[in-house]
Motif scaffolding. Structure first.
Motif, PDB file in Angstrom:
ATOM      1  N   GLU A  24       0.822  -1.216   0.000  1.00 49.25           N
ATOM      2  CA  GLU A  24       0.000   0.000   0.000  1.00 49.25           C
ATOM      3  C   GLU A  24       0.852   1.260   0.000  1.00 49.25           C
ATOM      4  O   GLU A  24       0.491   2.265  -0.614  1.00 49.25           O
ATOM      5  CB  GLU A  24      -0.947  -0.015   1.202  1.00 49.25           C
ATOM      6  CG  GLU A  24      -2.012  -1.103   1.104  1.00 49.25           C
ATOM      7  CD  GLU A  24      -3.097  -0.945   2.149  1.00 49.25           C
ATOM      8  OE1 GLU A  24      -3.009   0.030   2.940  1.00 49.25           O
ATOM      9  OE2 GLU A  24      -4.023  -1.771   2.167  1.00 49.25           O
ATOM     10  N   GLU A  25       1.989   1.200   0.673  1.00 50.58           N
ATOM     11  CA  GLU A  25       2.872   2.371   0.693  1.00 50.58           C
ATOM     12  C   GLU A  25       3.362   2.713  -0.704  1.00 50.58           C
ATOM     13  O   GLU A  25       3.615   3.865  -1.029  1.00 50.58           O
ATOM     14  CB  GLU A  25       4.063   2.100   1.614  1.00 50.58           C
ATOM     15  CG  GLU A  25       4.992   3.305   1.768  1.00 50.58           C
ATOM     16  CD  GLU A  25       6.141   3.033   2.726  1.00 50.58           C
ATOM     17  OE1 GLU A  25       7.184   3.687   2.586  1.00 50.58           O
ATOM     18  OE2 GLU A  25       5.973   2.167   3.612  1.00 50.58           O
ATOM     19  N   LEU A  26       3.476   1.689  -1.567  1.00 54.90           N
ATOM     20  CA  LEU A  26       3.942   1.892  -2.934  1.00 54.90           C
ATOM     21  C   LEU A  26       2.811   2.102  -3.921  1.00 54.90           C
ATOM     22  O   LEU A  26       3.035   2.200  -5.127  1.00 54.90           O
ATOM     23  CB  LEU A  26       4.783   0.688  -3.378  1.00 54.90           C
ATOM     24  CG  LEU A  26       6.106   0.515  -2.622  1.00 54.90           C
ATOM     25  CD1 LEU A  26       6.702  -0.856  -2.895  1.00 54.90           C
ATOM     26  CD2 LEU A  26       7.090   1.598  -3.018  1.00 54.90           C
ATOM     27  N   GLY A  27       1.578   2.158  -3.427  1.00 55.30           N
ATOM     28  CA  GLY A  27       0.443   2.454  -4.303  1.00 55.30           C
ATOM     29  C   GLY A  27      -0.240   1.229  -4.875  1.00 55.30           C
ATOM     30  O   GLY A  27      -0.969   1.330  -5.873  1.00 55.30           O
ATOM     31  N   PHE A  28      -0.043   0.050  -4.257  1.00 49.33           N
ATOM     32  CA  PHE A  28      -0.673  -1.179  -4.733  1.00 49.33           C
ATOM     33  C   PHE A  28      -1.397  -1.864  -3.575  1.00 49.33           C
ATOM     34  O   PHE A  28      -1.055  -1.672  -2.411  1.00 49.33           O
ATOM     35  CB  PHE A  28       0.377  -2.142  -5.296  1.00 49.33           C
ATOM     36  CG  PHE A  28       1.207  -1.573  -6.408  1.00 49.33           C
ATOM     37  CD1 PHE A  28       0.788  -1.658  -7.722  1.00 49.33           C
ATOM     38  CD2 PHE A  28       2.410  -0.933  -6.133  1.00 49.33           C
ATOM     39  CE1 PHE A  28       1.560  -1.143  -8.750  1.00 49.33           C
ATOM     40  CE2 PHE A  28       3.180  -0.405  -7.151  1.00 49.33           C
ATOM     41  CZ  PHE A  28       2.744  -0.502  -8.461  1.00 49.33           C
ATOM     42  N   SER A  29      -2.398  -2.665  -3.908  1.00 46.39           N
ATOM     43  CA  SER A  29      -3.049  -3.483  -2.897  1.00 46.39           C
ATOM     44  C   SER A  29      -3.338  -4.852  -3.486  1.00 46.39           C
ATOM     45  O   SER A  29      -3.707  -4.972  -4.660  1.00 46.39           O
ATOM     46  CB  SER A  29      -4.358  -2.832  -2.425  1.00 46.39           C
ATOM     47  OG  SER A  29      -5.335  -2.882  -3.453  1.00 46.39           O
ATOM     48  N   ILE A  30      -3.144  -5.893  -2.690  1.00 45.59           N
ATOM     49  CA  ILE A  30      -3.471  -7.249  -3.132  1.00 45.59           C
ATOM     50  C   ILE A  30      -4.956  -7.463  -2.876  1.00 45.59           C
ATOM     51  O   ILE A  30      -5.388  -7.583  -1.725  1.00 45.59           O
ATOM     52  CB  ILE A  30      -2.612  -8.289  -2.391  1.00 45.59           C
ATOM     53  CG1 ILE A  30      -1.130  -8.060  -2.693  1.00 45.59           C
ATOM     54  CG2 ILE A  30      -3.019  -9.705  -2.785  1.00 45.59           C
ATOM     55  CD1 ILE A  30      -0.190  -8.984  -1.938  1.00 45.59           C
ATOM     56  N   CYS A  31      -5.726  -7.495  -3.945  1.00 43.61           N
ATOM     57  CA  CYS A  31      -7.181  -7.580  -3.802  1.00 43.61           C
ATOM     58  C   CYS A  31      -7.671  -9.013  -3.647  1.00 43.61           C
ATOM     59  O   CYS A  31      -8.813  -9.251  -3.256  1.00 43.61           O
ATOM     60  CB  CYS A  31      -7.869  -6.904  -4.988  1.00 43.61           C
ATOM     61  SG  CYS A  31      -7.525  -7.675  -6.586  1.00 43.61           S
TER      62      CYS A  31
END
Length: 544
Positions: A24-31
């Motif tokens: 999340e800190e890098l702008g991604f989330s594992i959905c």
């Protein structure tokens, strides 16, 4: 936030990917995660992930079948495949099916994963921008067909990936040169004053009206603003002849009118006879290429057929040329360096070398020089970087030489003070050692062999060599070998074991360590590192 779906039948892989970084800190989330392609398809429909990281070998539905199914569904996101050693054919097929990248599961590193995700995110952003631009073009099409026509023609001529079938399928637009013989004129106004250049839209309108007045037919001409300071003109062959012009005479007339009424100095390149838009696109590229001859010598009127520039320098390689400069730097002979560079530019001009190739060559030399000898230091790194970074922007050979010399002025040699008093006596022997290494580096030569060659003891040779050369004998031998290895890599050699053998090293792992120690990158990454460095700087220098 970009959503990522992980697909792998091994739980440990999914756990490892989850914990490798702060997503999340890098702008991604594992959905979500899935264990095979069937589960993944269900989650894709439900979650609409932006990025899918999938294994290739899985039960029920493997990664390749998953990609095929996603293609059938017209999935808009991006796919990265994970593979094991030996699955090269599977990876190749995945890339052909549309995957944007791949990773080796056994050697994946956090930095590599982050880099791949950021590169993929950039592709998604570019795709979104492209879609937005496409929507904008469609809106303009409904409101102003002429404006759309010019926009589409500009896109067609300036975008190398734009295909004729996609552009000219719009039946509501009248395309003047689908199957008609014509001539192309490339009018470049880059040398115009800033005040005049700021009025490019007015300039385009004036030149268009001027051309239409000369040929007296709107259906027999296309006038397109190709770039910020250039205009592309297509004129039907028979119409041009009917009005009493040959291509050269017409270009001269346009040139005269622009000088007279607009006080601008245009450079015009004209093509031979062509037929249809695809040939016109090739002619446009040839004209743009031909105008670069002005880098060496200014011409205001050019026939594209008269200029054939080469994009490779066949008479030299940058490693040898850098070493030639280095030898003159040893002697602090900047006059000879300037002469060497001037002669090289003249040879490039004589051989018809494209300025981009010449600038890239010099850029690589300045990148390579500080790395090729530990005694070579940069006095003022900021000044060196400033001059080096301007190489790719140079508009003339004179500015290229000026910035190159300015950069080289920042290089100096740092050597230890010799503690040996009889240097004149041993200089001949040291020269013989250098010559011996230069001719035998590819063999498995030893310190004992070198000492025997000059009839010195090993200890005495090592001491005298360091005193006179400023580095140890072994370091010098390794530097020669690594420089030769770098040259082989840049010439296309790819097998590390073969390269190591060609420079006299039998252990490829030892060779790889030595190479990385000297150049900061592994042998396998060296060529891509050099090319990427050049590409990134070019993009920085020439945005858009």
């Amino acid at each position: 936030m970009l959503h990522v779906l992980l697909v792998d039948d091994e739980p440990i892989v999914k756990i490892a990917l989850r914990t490798m970084m702060d997503w999340e800190e890098l702008g991604f989330s594992i959905c979500g995660t899935a264990s095979d392609g069937i589960e993944a398809l269900a989650l894709v429909k439900e979650l609409q992930p932006d990025i899918i990281i999938t294994d290739l070998k899985m039960p029920n539905m493997n990664g390749l079948q998953l990609i095929r199914e996603l293609n059938e569904l017209e999935y808009k996101g991006k796919i990265i495949v994970a593979s094991n050693f030996g699955e090269y054919e599977l990876v190749r097929e995945a890339l052909l099916l549309g995957a944007v990248d791949y990773m080796l599961k056994i050697s994946i590193k956090t930095e590599t994963l982050i880099e791949q995700l950021q590169k993929t995110a950039k592709l998604l952003k570019e795709q979104q921008v492209t879609l937005q631009e496409q929507e904008t073009r469609e809106q303009v099409l409904r409101s102003n067909l002429k404006s759309v026509k010019n926009t589409m023609l500009k896109e067609y001529f300036t975008n190398p990936y734009s295909e004729a079938d996609e552009v000219f399928e719009h039946q509501e637009i009248h395309w003047n040169f689908l199957n008609r013989a014509c001539y192309l004129f490339y009018i470049n106004l880059e040398g115009a004053s800033l005040k005049a250049a700021q009025k490019i839209s007015l300039t385009l309108s004036f030149i268009e009206n001027m051309i239409l007045d000369l040929i007296e037919s709107e259906q027999d001409a296309e006038v397109i603003q190709a770039e910020a300071h250039s205009i592309l003109v297509l004129i039907e062959k028979e119409r041009l002849h009917l009005c009493g012009f040959e291509p050269q005479g017409f270009a001269q007339r346009i040139q005269k009118l622009i000088r007279m009424y607009m006080t601008m100095e245009p450079v015009i390149v004209y093509s031979p006879e062509i037929c249809g838009y695809p040939e016109a696109k090739e002619a446009y590229a040839a004209c743009k290429d031909a105008i670069d001859i002005n880098f060496y010598e200014e011409h205001s009127l050019i026939c594209s057929n008269d200029i054939k520039l080469k994009h490779d320098i066949e008479f030299a390689n940058y490693v040898d040329f850098s070493n030639a400069i280095l030898r003159l730097l040893y002697e602090e002979d900047h006059v000879s360096i300037a002469r060497l560079l001037t002669d090289f530019v003249e040879q490039a001009k004589h051989n018809g070398v494209h300025p981009a190739a010449l600038k890239s060559f010099v850029y690589k030399c300045l990148d390579y020089l500080p790395l090729c000898d530990p005694k070579l230091k940069i006095k003022n790194p900021e000044e060196y970087e400033a001059n080096w970074s301007k190489i790719l922007e140079c508009k003339s050979s004179e500015t290229l030489l000026a910035f190159t010399m300015a950069a080289l002025e920042e290089l100096r040699l740092w050597t230890e003070i010799s503690s040996v008093q009889n240097v004149p006596v041993t200089r001949k022997e040291i020269a013989e050692v250098v010559q011996y290494i230069g001719s035998r580096y590819q063999d498995k030569i030893t310190l004992e062999m070198i000492a025997d060659h000059v009839n010195f003891s090993e200890n005495y040779l090592c001491r005298v060599f360091r005193d006179q050369m400023g580095v140890s004998l072994i370091h010098y031998l390794n530097t020669v070998r690594m420089n030769k290895a770098a040259e082989l890599i840049m010439k296309g050699h790819t097998y590390i074991k073969e390269i190591a053998a060609l420079v006299g090293i039998g252990d490829q792992f030892y060779f790889s360590r030595m190479f990385k120690k000297q150049f900061g990158v592994s042998p396998t990454d060296y060529k891509s590192h050099v090319l990427a460095s050049h590409s990134q700087h070019k993009q920085k220098s020439f945005p858009g």
